[in-house]
Each structure stands twice: as structure tokens, then as C-alpha cells.
Design a protein around this motif. Sequence first.
Motif, PDB file in Angstrom:
ATOM      1  N   ILE A 184       0.673  -1.147  -0.146  1.00 59.24           N
ATOM      2  CA  ILE A 184       0.130   0.326   0.141  1.00 59.24           C
ATOM      3  C   ILE A 184       0.772   1.579   0.227  1.00 59.24           C
ATOM      4  CG2 ILE A 184      -1.833   1.268   0.857  1.00 59.24           C
ATOM      5  CD1 ILE A 184      -2.703  -1.673   2.424  1.00 59.24           C
ATOM      6  N   ALA A 185       0.765   1.723  -1.039  1.00 52.29           N
ATOM      7  CA  ALA A 185       2.006   3.049  -1.019  1.00 52.29           C
ATOM      8  C   ALA A 185       0.863   4.838  -0.898  1.00 52.29           C
ATOM      9  CB  ALA A 185       2.405   3.135  -2.399  1.00 52.29           C
ATOM     10  N   TYR A 186       0.908   5.552  -0.534  1.00 54.11           N
ATOM     11  CA  TYR A 186       0.005   6.817  -0.365  1.00 54.11           C
ATOM     12  C   TYR A 186       0.655   8.229  -1.139  1.00 54.11           C
ATOM     13  CZ  TYR A 186      -2.636  10.032   2.850  1.00 54.11           C
ATOM     14  OH  TYR A 186      -3.273  11.522   3.690  1.00 54.11           O
ATOM     15  N   VAL A 187      -0.131   9.228  -1.787  1.00 53.01           N
ATOM     16  CA  VAL A 187       0.001   9.998  -2.485  1.00 53.01           C
ATOM     17  C   VAL A 187      -0.842  10.739  -1.375  1.00 53.01           C
ATOM     18  CG1 VAL A 187       0.977  11.693  -4.426  1.00 53.01           C
ATOM     19  CG2 VAL A 187       0.567   9.529  -4.442  1.00 53.01           C
ATOM     20  N   PRO A 188      -0.139  11.511  -0.304  1.00 55.43           N
ATOM     21  CA  PRO A 188      -0.795  12.562   0.479  1.00 55.43           C
ATOM     22  C   PRO A 188      -1.115  14.123  -0.243  1.00 55.43           C
ATOM     23  CG  PRO A 188       1.938  12.606   1.655  1.00 55.43           C
ATOM     24  CD  PRO A 188       0.853  11.839   0.242  1.00 55.43           C
ATOM     25  N   GLN A 189      -2.602  14.052   0.835  1.00 54.07           N
ATOM     26  CA  GLN A 189      -3.157  15.752   0.465  1.00 54.07           C
ATOM     27  C   GLN A 189      -2.051  16.753   0.233  1.00 54.07           C
ATOM     28  OE1 GLN A 189      -5.816  17.493   2.094  1.00 54.07           O
ATOM     29  NE2 GLN A 189      -6.627  18.239   0.679  1.00 54.07           N
TER      30      GLN A 189
ATOM     31  N   LEU B 279      -2.774   1.975  -4.701  1.00 49.02           N
ATOM     32  CA  LEU B 279      -2.136   3.324  -4.165  1.00 49.02           C
ATOM     33  C   LEU B 279      -3.377   4.341  -3.904  1.00 49.02           C
ATOM     34  CD1 LEU B 279       0.210   5.323  -4.718  1.00 49.02           C
ATOM     35  CD2 LEU B 279      -0.497   5.261  -7.287  1.00 49.02           C
ATOM     36  N   LEU B 280      -2.934   5.093  -2.302  1.00 50.07           N
ATOM     37  CA  LEU B 280      -3.800   5.370  -2.343  1.00 50.07           C
ATOM     38  C   LEU B 280      -3.426   7.336  -2.435  1.00 50.07           C
ATOM     39  CD1 LEU B 280      -3.802   4.771   1.812  1.00 50.07           C
ATOM     40  CD2 LEU B 280      -5.538   3.277  -0.593  1.00 50.07           C
ATOM     41  N   MET B 281      -4.563   7.623  -3.236  1.00 51.54           N
ATOM     42  CA  MET B 281      -3.980   9.671  -3.915  1.00 51.54           C
ATOM     43  C   MET B 281      -5.401  10.358  -3.160  1.00 51.54           C
ATOM     44  SD  MET B 281      -2.949   8.634  -7.718  1.00 51.54           S
ATOM     45  CE  MET B 281      -1.755   9.713  -8.051  1.00 51.54           C
ATOM     46  N   ASP B 282      -5.175  11.010  -2.236  1.00 53.21           N
ATOM     47  CA  ASP B 282      -5.754  12.118  -1.500  1.00 53.21           C
ATOM     48  C   ASP B 282      -5.878  13.936  -2.568  1.00 53.21           C
ATOM     49  OD1 ASP B 282      -7.284  13.827  -0.030  1.00 53.21           O
ATOM     50  OD2 ASP B 282      -6.074  13.382   1.832  1.00 53.21           O
ATOM     51  N   GLU B 283      -6.811  14.024  -3.603  1.00 49.87           N
ATOM     52  CA  GLU B 283      -7.053  14.867  -3.759  1.00 49.87           C
ATOM     53  C   GLU B 283      -5.004  15.743  -4.894  1.00 49.87           C
ATOM     54  OE1 GLU B 283      -9.499  18.086  -3.192  1.00 49.87           O
ATOM     55  OE2 GLU B 283     -10.313  17.202  -1.841  1.00 49.87           O
ATOM     56  N   PRO B 284      -5.504  13.811  -6.092  1.00 53.24           N
ATOM     57  CA  PRO B 284      -3.923  14.560  -6.565  1.00 53.24           C
ATOM     58  C   PRO B 284      -3.744  16.440  -7.375  1.00 53.24           C
ATOM     59  CG  PRO B 284      -5.275  12.764  -7.641  1.00 53.24           C
ATOM     60  CD  PRO B 284      -5.561  13.196  -6.088  1.00 53.24           C
TER      61      PRO B 284
ATOM     62  N   LEU C  16       6.525  13.874  -8.751  1.00 58.02           N
ATOM     63  CA  LEU C  16       7.511  13.668  -7.623  1.00 58.02           C
ATOM     64  C   LEU C  16       6.482  12.888  -6.520  1.00 58.02           C
ATOM     65  CD1 LEU C  16       9.813  13.696  -6.670  1.00 58.02           C
ATOM     66  CD2 LEU C  16      10.414  15.706  -6.029  1.00 58.02           C
ATOM     67  N   ALA C  17       5.530  12.485  -5.758  1.00 58.00           N
ATOM     68  CA  ALA C  17       4.976  12.140  -5.361  1.00 58.00           C
ATOM     69  C   ALA C  17       4.376  10.972  -5.521  1.00 58.00           C
ATOM     70  CB  ALA C  17       3.793  12.945  -4.270  1.00 58.00           C
ATOM     71  N   ILE C  18       4.098  11.057  -6.879  1.00 58.68           N
ATOM     72  CA  ILE C  18       3.713   9.619  -7.609  1.00 58.68           C
ATOM     73  C   ILE C  18       4.981   9.278  -7.293  1.00 58.68           C
ATOM     74  CG2 ILE C  18       2.024   9.120  -9.407  1.00 58.68           C
ATOM     75  CD1 ILE C  18       0.813  11.691  -9.752  1.00 58.68           C
ATOM     76  N   ALA C  19       5.835   9.603  -8.691  1.00 59.62           N
ATOM     77  CA  ALA C  19       7.124   8.176  -8.188  1.00 59.62           C
ATOM     78  C   ALA C  19       7.463   7.999  -7.128  1.00 59.62           C
ATOM     79  CB  ALA C  19       8.034   9.449  -8.428  1.00 59.62           C
TER      80      ALA C  19
END
Length: 230
Positions: free
Chosen positions: A78-83, A153-158, A140-143
Motif C-alpha cells: 500500500i502506497a500513499y500520495v498525500p494531500q 495506491l492511495l491518492m488524496d486529491e492529486p 514527484l510524489a507519485i514517482a
Amino acid sequence: MLSLSNVDSFYGRSQALHDMTVTAPKGEILAILGRNGVGKTTLLRTILGLTDRSEGVISLDGEEISARPTHERARAGIAYVPQGRMIIPDFTIRDNILMGGFAAGGPRRIPDIVPELFPYLMDNLDRPGGVLSGGQQQQLAIARALACKPAVLLMDEPTEGIQPNIVEQIEEIIIRLNRELGLTILLVEQNVTFARRAAGSFVMVEHGTAVETGRIDLLSDDMVAKHMAI
């Protein structure tokens, strides 16, 4: 693939999620919708074990992970791209990406798909992350998340706070990650048009619980107006 059953989540004594039950189908995008402040970010943070405590069952591929610490959930895929992206501004682009690899264990390397998705990053690996534009920092956060070798992949308002000419690029990258890499994506999003185009299913959140769920073609304008209009 990833499911929550009757999950409550807390910050201190304050309860932020109430009896949350939702399933993210394997290999699909689940759109997480709702007004600001209703618990969408808390839902993602709860999945990773980043709230003070939670109760209920969180399962990944049929295995309960509710009691695991955050680093074990990340290592499980589980990976996270935070707000707000939360890159480290004084680290180089290279180091920001490689930092994501700590979660996966083993050798840390830039994922093979990153040069194809983000050529600007590859051309500027030694630049500090802090000099990038908002859209470039989101790339960069996605990479960085991809360096974790995730299955989910958890993505918060990308696309929040990104210049309009970059928003469409980010949206297309999200769709590619799902359709070409087969990533299961939980996508917190305010753009209903994009959610309808990208997602296979949705959950509407209000007051920290799921009030509507279903396939994306069941997301009606009346439902959006009821739960998302200000």
C-alpha cells in the motif's frame, strides 16, 4: 483487493470514521467523494494506520492488516500520495523518489516507468524538490509512491492546487497507472467529471461514514448535489 468492514477511527478522543464499510475492487479505481471535512482523508490514513487508533477489520487480499503497524502495511503493497504532496524540499528529486523504496525493502531504485511518465524529473534528478512547481511536485510524489512497488495506491486529491495545464496530464497518468500497471487506486477527488471517466466504482462519504456506494454509472447528478453541493 482492499476492504474495510465496520471501521471506526479516532484522533485522540474524537471519532472521525463511523462504521465505515467499503471495498476497493482489485485492479480498479475507487473514487472517494464528498464535501471537505467529511472524513475522506481520514479514510486513507486509517488504511495506512496513521490515525491514533481504529477498530473494525481492514483486509488486503483477504488477509487482515488491522493490527499491523504502518511500515508493514506499506511493505504489504500500500502506497500513499498525500494531500499537499509532502515532498522533502531540501532533498534532490532522486533522493525523494528513492525514499519511497524504503517502504518496499530490498534495493532502492527508480521504477522503470518513471522516465516514461515523468521525463522532466529524470532530466533534473539532482535539483532540490523544493524548486519544483506544484504540478512537478505532484509528479514527484507519485514517482516516490511508485518506488514502493505498490499493488494499491492511495491518492488524496492529486489535482488540487495544480496549474490547469498540468491537471489533465496528472489525470491521464492516474488512468495509465490503473490500466497499464493494474494498480488498484483509491482516489479522493472533488472533480466528479474525472471520477466518472476514470473510476469503476465510488463511495460517497458524509459524517465519517459511507452513505452511498456502487458502480460509477450509478453516481447520479442528484446524488452529487445532495452530498457534494455547498
